[in-house]
Write an enzyme that holds these catalytic residues in place. Structure first.
Site, PDB file in Angstrom:
ATOM      1  N   LYS A 165     -18.567 -11.307 -24.888  1.00 54.42           N
ATOM      2  CA  LYS A 165     -19.223 -10.017 -24.619  1.00 54.42           C
ATOM      3  C   LYS A 165     -18.221  -8.886 -24.452  1.00 54.42           C
ATOM      4  O   LYS A 165     -18.560  -7.716 -24.578  1.00 54.42           O
ATOM      5  CB  LYS A 165     -20.032 -10.122 -23.299  1.00 54.42           C
ATOM      6  CG  LYS A 165     -21.179 -11.082 -23.353  1.00 54.42           C
ATOM      7  CD  LYS A 165     -21.632 -11.517 -21.963  1.00 54.42           C
ATOM      8  CE  LYS A 165     -20.896 -12.713 -21.436  1.00 54.42           C
ATOM      9  NZ  LYS A 165     -21.165 -13.991 -22.042  1.00 54.42           N
ATOM     10  N   GLU A 219     -23.626 -11.548 -32.510  1.00 53.97           N
ATOM     11  CA  GLU A 219     -24.975 -11.945 -32.085  1.00 53.97           C
ATOM     12  C   GLU A 219     -24.946 -12.875 -30.871  1.00 53.97           C
ATOM     13  O   GLU A 219     -25.838 -12.835 -30.026  1.00 53.97           O
ATOM     14  CB  GLU A 219     -25.708 -12.615 -33.258  1.00 53.97           C
ATOM     15  CG  GLU A 219     -27.193 -12.825 -33.031  1.00 53.97           C
ATOM     16  CD  GLU A 219     -27.925 -11.537 -32.679  1.00 53.97           C
ATOM     17  OE1 GLU A 219     -27.977 -10.645 -33.527  1.00 53.97           O
ATOM     18  OE2 GLU A 219     -28.443 -11.424 -31.555  1.00 53.97           O
ATOM     19  N   VAL A 232     -25.238 -11.953 -26.521  1.00 55.93           N
ATOM     20  CA  VAL A 232     -26.413 -11.821 -25.645  1.00 55.93           C
ATOM     21  C   VAL A 232     -27.488 -12.794 -26.118  1.00 55.93           C
ATOM     22  O   VAL A 232     -27.833 -12.829 -27.305  1.00 55.93           O
ATOM     23  CB  VAL A 232     -26.975 -10.374 -25.682  1.00 55.93           C
ATOM     24  CG1 VAL A 232     -28.243 -10.267 -24.836  1.00 55.93           C
ATOM     25  CG2 VAL A 232     -25.935  -9.372 -25.185  1.00 55.93           C
ATOM     26  N   ILE A 264     -30.405 -16.374 -30.299  1.00 60.10           N
ATOM     27  CA  ILE A 264     -31.691 -15.713 -30.535  1.00 60.10           C
ATOM     28  C   ILE A 264     -31.395 -14.306 -31.045  1.00 60.10           C
ATOM     29  O   ILE A 264     -30.655 -13.554 -30.404  1.00 60.10           O
ATOM     30  CB  ILE A 264     -32.517 -15.626 -29.221  1.00 60.10           C
ATOM     31  CG1 ILE A 264     -32.636 -16.998 -28.575  1.00 60.10           C
ATOM     32  CG2 ILE A 264     -33.887 -14.984 -29.457  1.00 60.10           C
ATOM     33  CD1 ILE A 264     -33.244 -18.078 -29.413  1.00 60.10           C
ATOM     34  N   GLY A 294     -21.378 -26.900 -19.303  1.00 60.57           N
ATOM     35  CA  GLY A 294     -20.585 -25.900 -20.051  1.00 60.57           C
ATOM     36  C   GLY A 294     -21.348 -24.605 -20.263  1.00 60.57           C
ATOM     37  O   GLY A 294     -20.989 -23.800 -21.120  1.00 60.57           O
ATOM     38  N   GLU A 309     -20.264 -19.586 -16.774  1.00 59.35           N
ATOM     39  CA  GLU A 309     -18.975 -19.005 -17.168  1.00 59.35           C
ATOM     40  C   GLU A 309     -17.858 -19.816 -16.499  1.00 59.35           C
ATOM     41  O   GLU A 309     -18.074 -20.435 -15.442  1.00 59.35           O
ATOM     42  CB  GLU A 309     -18.905 -17.539 -16.713  1.00 59.35           C
ATOM     43  CG  GLU A 309     -19.777 -16.596 -17.523  1.00 59.35           C
ATOM     44  CD  GLU A 309     -19.290 -16.403 -18.958  1.00 59.35           C
ATOM     45  OE1 GLU A 309     -18.090 -16.278 -19.170  1.00 59.35           O
ATOM     46  OE2 GLU A 309     -20.137 -16.405 -19.860  1.00 59.35           O
ATOM     47  N   ASP A 351     -21.846 -11.269 -15.612  1.00 59.47           N
ATOM     48  CA  ASP A 351     -22.255 -11.625 -16.978  1.00 59.47           C
ATOM     49  C   ASP A 351     -23.455 -10.771 -17.398  1.00 59.47           C
ATOM     50  O   ASP A 351     -23.481 -10.218 -18.507  1.00 59.47           O
ATOM     51  CB  ASP A 351     -22.610 -13.124 -17.030  1.00 59.47           C
ATOM     52  CG  ASP A 351     -23.157 -13.529 -18.380  1.00 59.47           C
ATOM     53  OD1 ASP A 351     -22.360 -13.691 -19.320  1.00 59.47           O
ATOM     54  OD2 ASP A 351     -24.393 -13.671 -18.506  1.00 59.47           O
ATOM     55  N   LYS A 407     -23.697  -7.975 -20.434  1.00 58.31           N
ATOM     56  CA  LYS A 407     -24.737  -7.989 -21.471  1.00 58.31           C
ATOM     57  C   LYS A 407     -25.506  -6.665 -21.468  1.00 58.31           C
ATOM     58  O   LYS A 407     -25.871  -6.134 -22.527  1.00 58.31           O
ATOM     59  CB  LYS A 407     -25.686  -9.160 -21.247  1.00 58.31           C
ATOM     60  CG  LYS A 407     -25.026 -10.494 -21.593  1.00 58.31           C
ATOM     61  CD  LYS A 407     -25.859 -11.664 -21.135  1.00 58.31           C
ATOM     62  CE  LYS A 407     -25.213 -12.975 -21.600  1.00 58.31           C
ATOM     63  NZ  LYS A 407     -25.731 -14.140 -20.886  1.00 58.31           N
ATOM     64  N   GLY A 433     -28.277 -22.613 -24.929  1.00 59.04           N
ATOM     65  CA  GLY A 433     -27.211 -23.580 -24.702  1.00 59.04           C
ATOM     66  C   GLY A 433     -26.102 -23.399 -25.713  1.00 59.04           C
ATOM     67  O   GLY A 433     -26.084 -22.433 -26.476  1.00 59.04           O
TER      68      GLY A 433
HETATM   69  N1  NAP Z   1     -20.631 -21.390 -22.779  1.00 59.63           N
HETATM   70  C1  NAP Z   1     -21.727 -20.725 -23.164  1.00 59.63           C
HETATM   71  O1  NAP Z   1     -22.853 -21.231 -23.115  1.00 59.63           O
HETATM   72  C2  NAP Z   1     -21.593 -19.315 -23.715  1.00 59.63           C
HETATM   73  C3  NAP Z   1     -22.738 -18.652 -24.198  1.00 59.63           C
HETATM   74  C4  NAP Z   1     -22.611 -17.379 -24.768  1.00 59.63           C
HETATM   75  C5  NAP Z   1     -21.365 -16.765 -24.793  1.00 59.63           C
HETATM   76  N2  NAP Z   1     -20.272 -17.418 -24.279  1.00 59.63           N
HETATM   77  C6  NAP Z   1     -18.963 -16.756 -24.338  1.00 59.63           C
HETATM   78  O2  NAP Z   1     -18.129 -17.475 -25.244  1.00 59.63           O
HETATM   79  C7  NAP Z   1     -16.765 -17.384 -24.832  1.00 59.63           C
HETATM   80  C8  NAP Z   1     -16.181 -18.796 -24.725  1.00 59.63           C
HETATM   81  O3  NAP Z   1     -16.864 -19.540 -23.754  1.00 59.63           O
HETATM   82  P1  NAP Z   1     -16.516 -21.092 -23.543  1.00 59.63           P
HETATM   83  O4  NAP Z   1     -17.617 -21.658 -22.728  1.00 59.63           O
HETATM   84  O5  NAP Z   1     -16.171 -21.715 -24.842  1.00 59.63           O
HETATM   85  O6  NAP Z   1     -15.177 -20.985 -22.657  1.00 59.63           O
HETATM   86  P2  NAP Z   1     -14.025 -22.105 -22.517  1.00 59.63           P
HETATM   87  O7  NAP Z   1     -14.606 -23.475 -22.723  1.00 59.63           O
HETATM   88  O8  NAP Z   1     -13.297 -21.836 -21.242  1.00 59.63           O
HETATM   89  O9  NAP Z   1     -13.046 -21.800 -23.758  1.00 59.63           O
HETATM   90  C9  NAP Z   1     -12.276 -20.641 -23.851  1.00 59.63           C
HETATM   91  C10 NAP Z   1     -11.197 -20.876 -24.891  1.00 59.63           C
HETATM   92  O10 NAP Z   1     -10.418 -19.681 -25.037  1.00 59.63           O
HETATM   93  C11 NAP Z   1      -9.032 -20.037 -24.964  1.00 59.63           C
HETATM   94  N3  NAP Z   1      -8.284 -18.847 -24.522  1.00 59.63           N
HETATM   95  C12 NAP Z   1      -8.377 -18.166 -23.362  1.00 59.63           C
HETATM   96  N4  NAP Z   1      -7.554 -17.110 -23.377  1.00 59.63           N
HETATM   97  C13 NAP Z   1      -6.921 -17.117 -24.587  1.00 59.63           C
HETATM   98  C14 NAP Z   1      -5.931 -16.318 -25.209  1.00 59.63           C
HETATM   99  N5  NAP Z   1      -5.421 -15.252 -24.581  1.00 59.63           N
HETATM  100  N6  NAP Z   1      -5.519 -16.640 -26.471  1.00 59.63           N
HETATM  101  C15 NAP Z   1      -6.017 -17.721 -27.110  1.00 59.63           C
HETATM  102  N7  NAP Z   1      -6.962 -18.525 -26.559  1.00 59.63           N
HETATM  103  C16 NAP Z   1      -7.391 -18.227 -25.318  1.00 59.63           C
HETATM  104  C17 NAP Z   1      -8.986 -21.211 -24.009  1.00 59.63           C
HETATM  105  O11 NAP Z   1      -7.753 -21.904 -24.146  1.00 59.63           O
HETATM  106  P3  NAP Z   1      -7.478 -23.279 -23.304  1.00 59.63           P
HETATM  107  O12 NAP Z   1      -8.268 -24.341 -24.028  1.00 59.63           O
HETATM  108  O13 NAP Z   1      -6.025 -23.524 -23.458  1.00 59.63           O
HETATM  109  O14 NAP Z   1      -7.948 -23.010 -21.931  1.00 59.63           O
HETATM  110  C18 NAP Z   1     -10.202 -21.995 -24.520  1.00 59.63           C
HETATM  111  O15 NAP Z   1      -9.871 -22.728 -25.671  1.00 59.63           O
HETATM  112  C19 NAP Z   1     -16.759 -16.607 -23.502  1.00 59.63           C
HETATM  113  O16 NAP Z   1     -16.432 -15.268 -23.759  1.00 59.63           O
HETATM  114  C20 NAP Z   1     -18.198 -16.738 -23.013  1.00 59.63           C
HETATM  115  O17 NAP Z   1     -18.588 -15.648 -22.216  1.00 59.63           O
HETATM  116  C21 NAP Z   1     -20.346 -18.674 -23.753  1.00 59.63           C
END
Ligand code: NAP
Length: 363
Positions: free
Chosen positions: A143, A167, A170, A174, A224, A227, A238, A242, A339
């Site tokens: 975001k 997309e 938020v 969807i 997962g 956040e 969060d 959004k 999810g």
């Molecule tokens: N989880 C959900 O359901 C969901 C839903 C919608 C949107 N999002 C958004 O999607 C994004 C990712 O979420 P996530 O759940 O996948 O988080 P996550 O599991 O913590 O993964 C984040 C990834 O980013 C890497 N990272 C962090 N800082 C970095 C940098 N400066 N350079 C390169 N890589 C970097 C981390 O590296 P390491 O592996 O080394 O830690 C990790 O691989 C977030 O912005 C979140 O708000 C998540």
């Protein structure tokens, strides 16, 4: 056929689920969109980075990441000399965009899934701008860029003739932004009201069913969905990010998460939830914006809703966004299932949109 070279910056829950879904949908993407893809680079913060212009072995990358092992071993011999082993996401983007120009590889796409930074949206904003300026298209589920720098990024993308799609930022996969852009031409979005954070809705409705705040939050962390820093959900950050993203894109705002008036659900106890229920009410974390003196004003706070309010019916991880328009009245976008797969799908659907554009541009 459209060939896309993908650069995955972030390879956590969302990045890895995107890689799995992309493999699952490969045949459909090729058949229906003439889209063929390969992953040429991956960057993480603590688990190494890899680049190979001939394409990385994504199955091996997933195996290494799931085992918590560094991805460095995947880097092709040619890139090894030029790319430092501890390359950051920004290093990899600079390297890949210059390699892409050098080799006249076309259609590089940055898939940005690093963590939300609530202070300034960094380093994701720099990742996105550097990639666009370097000639790559960008898709993201983060975001940060759209909540902090939508206007600037939009103009960089236009100048570079590249797509910036988000997309997944938020309501997971969807359609919200795509729905408005593609199906509501010349309609004016005058405001919105909704429940847009799955974790807090799950906690509030779990408390209605007699469970504790801590139990419900732990479940969302285990899946997962919460956040990485769960206070981002619980304290309303969060939802504020959004809200800013929706205002910036749908209402031509210039909000940031920090300009949104914000109260989270930290102070909401099970007693308070049960007391509201006894009075026929439901507590939900409501995100909303309306036009103030010409420009949109946004806020996020827990509200006691009447039982017949559509937001009061949302259970578990459900989300609902009600857009107010000048010509169609109110439109509700209801997310029944949210999810990781839905978020990964948003990135895949944005990629299909880029394939369509690339196909159009080159015909
Ligand atoms: N989880 C959900 O359901 C969901 C839903 C919608 C949107 N999002 C958004 O999607 C994004 C990712 O979420 P996530 O759940 O996948 O988080 P996550 O599991 O913590 O993964 C984040 C990834 O980013 C890497 N990272 C962090 N800082 C970095 C940098 N400066 N350079 C390169 N890589 C970097 C981390 O590296 P390491 O592996 O080394 O830690 C990790 O691989 C977030 O912005 C979140 O708000 C998540």
């Amino acid at each position: 056929m459209v060939y896309l070279d993908l650069l995955l910056v972030g390879f956590g829950n969302v990045g890895r689920q995107f890689a799995r879904l992309l493999q699952e949908k490969s045949v459909q993407l090729r058949r229906d969109y003439g889209l063929s893809w390969r992953v040429v680079g991956i960057a993480t913060k603590r688990h190494g980075s890899a680049f190979d212009a001939r394409g990385l072995d994504i199955v091996k990358a997933l195996r290494l990441a799931e085992a918590g092992t560094s991805l460095d071993v995947l880097t092709g011999a040619e890139s090894e000399r030029l790319l430092p082993a501890d390359a950051s996401g920004l290093d990899l983007i600079k390297y890949a965009t210059s390699e892409s120009k050098l080799r006249r590889l076309q259609h590089l796409v940055l898939v940005e899934t690093t963590l939300l930074d609530i202070q300034r949206g960094q380093p994701a904003v720099d990742h996105v701008i550097t990639a666009l300026r370097g000639g790559a298209h960008v898709v993201t589920a983060n975001k940060g860029p759209v909540a902090f720098a939508h206007r600037e990024i939009r103009s960089v993308a236009e100048l570079a003739h590249r797509e910036f799609l988000f997309e997944g930022a938020v309501m997971d996969g969807i359609p919200v932004f795509n729905l408005v852009r593609e199906t509501l031409p010349v309609a004016d979005i005058t405001g919105f009201r909704g429940v847009v954070n799955a974790t807090t809705n799950y906690i509030l409705t779990a408390m209605e069913a007699g469970r504790t705040f801590a139990e419900a939050l732990a479940e969302m962390q285990g899946a997962g969905i919460a956040e990485a820093d769960p206070s981002f959900d619980v304290d309303g950050w969060d939802a504020a990010a959004k809200t800013a993203a929706l205002m910036n894109v749908l209402m031509h705002g210039s909000a940031t998460p920090r300009t949104i008036a914000r109260t989270g659900i930290r102070e909401i106890t099970r007693d308070r939830v049960e007391d509201a229920m006894a009075r026929g009410k439901r507590i939900r974390l409501v995100a909303a914006a309306e036009r103030g003196d010409g420009h949109p004003v946004g806020h996020v706070a827990p509200e006691e809703l009447d039982a017949d309010d559509p937001l009061a019916h949302l259970t578990g991880m459900q989300n609902l966004l009600i857009l107010q328009t000048d010509v169609l009245g109110s439109i509700g976008i209801h997310q029944l299932d949210g999810g990781l797969t839905q978020t990964a799908y948003a990135l895949v659907s944005d990629l299909a949109a880029i394939a369509r554009r690339v196909g159009r541009d080159s015909s």
